[in-house]
Design a protein around this motif. Structure first.
Motif, PDB file in Angstrom:
ATOM      1  N   ASP A   4      -1.757  15.184  -9.280  1.00 13.78           N
ATOM      2  CA  ASP A   4      -2.655  14.047  -9.182  1.00 13.78           C
ATOM      3  C   ASP A   4      -2.328  13.178 -10.393  1.00 13.78           C
ATOM      4  N   GLY A  54       9.107   2.995  -5.379  1.00  6.95           N
ATOM      5  CA  GLY A  54       7.966   2.152  -5.038  1.00  6.95           C
ATOM      6  C   GLY A  54       8.355   0.968  -4.203  1.00  6.95           C
ATOM      7  N   HIS A 221       2.848   1.948  -6.410  1.00  9.78           N
ATOM      8  CA  HIS A 221       2.442   0.960  -5.414  1.00  9.78           C
ATOM      9  C   HIS A 221       1.394   0.058  -6.053  1.00  9.78           C
ATOM     10  N   GLU A 224       0.194   0.902  -9.621  1.00  8.96           N
ATOM     11  CA  GLU A 224      -0.348   2.234  -9.928  1.00  8.96           C
ATOM     12  C   GLU A 224       0.586   3.316  -9.409  1.00  8.96           C
ATOM     13  N   ALA A 226       0.971   6.274  -7.124  1.00 11.10           N
ATOM     14  CA  ALA A 226       0.237   6.837  -5.991  1.00 11.10           C
ATOM     15  C   ALA A 226       0.417   8.350  -5.931  1.00 11.10           C
ATOM     16  N   VAL A 227       1.615   8.830  -6.176  1.00  8.81           N
ATOM     17  CA  VAL A 227       1.866  10.274  -6.256  1.00  8.81           C
ATOM     18  C   VAL A 227       2.886  10.516  -7.348  1.00  8.81           C
ATOM     19  N   VAL A 314       2.033   6.618   1.664  1.00  6.24           N
ATOM     20  CA  VAL A 314       1.454   5.897   0.523  1.00  6.24           C
ATOM     21  C   VAL A 314       1.225   4.431   0.895  1.00  6.24           C
ATOM     22  N   ARG A 317      -1.336   4.059   3.889  1.00  2.00           N
ATOM     23  CA  ARG A 317      -2.723   4.353   3.488  1.00  2.00           C
ATOM     24  C   ARG A 317      -3.352   3.092   2.925  1.00  2.00           C
ATOM     25  N   ASP A 318      -2.531   2.377   2.134  1.00  2.00           N
ATOM     26  CA  ASP A 318      -3.035   1.160   1.532  1.00  2.00           C
ATOM     27  C   ASP A 318      -3.258   0.072   2.581  1.00  2.00           C
TER      28      ASP A 318
END
Ligand SMILES: Nc1ncnc2c1ncn2[C@@H]1O[C@H](COP(=O)(O)OP(=O)(O)OP(=O)(O)O)[C@@H](O)[C@H]1O
Length: 324
Positions: A4, A54, A221, A224, A226-227, A314, A317-318
């Motif tokens: 995380d 990214g 992304h 930030e 994301a993973v 990723v 999801r956004d």
């Protein structure tokens, strides 16, 4: 488990300086009022290749330029080889190689002249001839830089970045524009450097490149992370696939009941697919079921999720969040 990004922040508090080449905590970078990097945390261990992936405009180059000492962060702390890259830029550049997205060579110099000039500027020049050979530039040594193709220029960029025998190498999209053969040659150079213990931070849009080379990676992304995590952990964060043609004469209901969050789908033309969080367990169950029913499973495939799928998760999801 996948890291995380927030957990990486607390882990960063325990990062040990000897084994950490790059330590980034809550990094923020702005262009005027626009915040391009919004609180990023990660660290790169000595001797590993860390890939920063990214979407376009995610903030990768901004992050890289900050780590290279070319840009002062708006907030947060960054340590590279134990130094503040902005304040200690000169010292850092003696130990780190940088391959920018765009180079600024003198077009009228030949490849050999450019390399010689670079060697004179370096305190630790390495053998340029073998590097030229490996990167397929030996036969272009007397050609002016402005006459090189885009891919050849990119290979010259890489050559110059490794020429100074850096202990840390920043590679910003190093293989963009290279044909498959040249890309493979560039990867081999990177692998050789890794074998020599060079630490690398790579940005790339080629997910296969990251899968082939990276020990750990992060997907950025919109400013930030994301993973982030090891390649294995990131790939295991998405469900794996098992697929085959469902054999005729066998009842669907005879399949074992799969535990946990397993999706069972019937695809077109009799194809059957499981998406599972535990590939080993469910692969064993399928193989045992196949043996018990004495059937063969045509077009059988079992594989972990690809980086491509993680990447799309990723970004999608956004997109989903925006659409809601
Ligand atoms: N000099 C600048 N002035 C204003 N905005 C900038 C500047 N440089 C970059 N940006 C913006 O900052 C954001 C991050 O850009 P950056 O180049 O770091 O992204 P990136 O992840 O490297 O993208 P790409 O993969 O397309 O190279 C983008 O929205 C970009 O438009």
């Amino acid at each position: 488990m996948i890291d995380d990004p927030g957990a990486d922040r607390s882990a960063a508090a325990n990062v040990d300086d000897v084994n950490t080449a790059i330590d980034v905590r809550d990094l923020r970078c702005s262009y005027g009022t626009f915040e391009a990097v919004r609180g990023v945390d990660f660290h790169v261990r000595t001797g590993e290749l860390f890939a920063l992936l990214g979407t376009n405009g995610a903030g990768k180059t901004t992050t890289l330029e900050t780590l290279e000492g070319l840009r002062k962060p708006s907030a947060g702390t960054v340590r590279v080889l134990g130094m503040d890259p902005y304040e200690d830029r000169k010292q850092l550049h003696r130990r780190a190689g940088i391959m920018l997205q765009e180079s600024g060579f003198a077009g009228d110099l030949t490849v050999a002249e450019t390399v010689r000039l670079w060697q004179r500027l370096s305190s630790r020049p390495s053998d340029a001839d073998s590097a030229m050979e490996r990167l397929g530039l030996a036969h272009r040594r007397d050609v002016r830089v402005k006459q090189l193709s885009g891919g050849e220029r990119r290979r010259l960029d890489l050559l110059l970045a490794v020429l100074t025998k850096p202990e840390l190498l920043f590679l910003d999209e190093p293989t963009t524009g290279l044909d498959p053969e040249s890309r493979e040659a560039a990867w081999q150079v990177v692998r050789d450097l890794l074998a020599d213990g060079v630490t690398m931070l790579l940005t790339t849009h080629y997910l296969h490149e990251a899968e082939s080379l990276a020990h750990r990676l992060a997907i950025m992304h919109e400013g930030e992370l994301a993973v982030s995590g090891s390649l294995v952990d990131v790939l295991s964060s998405e469900r794996a696939h098992i697929s085959f043609d469902f054999p005729s004469g066998v009842a669907l209901g005879s399949l074992p009941s799969f535990a946990g969050e397993v999706d069972v789908e019937q695809l077109h033309a009799g194809q059957f697919r499981l998406r599972t969080p535990d590939l080993e367990r469910d692969l064993t169950a399928v193989v045992q079921w196949r043996s018990a029913h004495e059937v063969s499973l045509r077009r059988f495939r079992a594989h972990h999720a690809s980086l491509d799928e993680i990447f799309h998760r990723v970004v999608d999801r956004d997109g989903d969040a925006e659409r809601r």
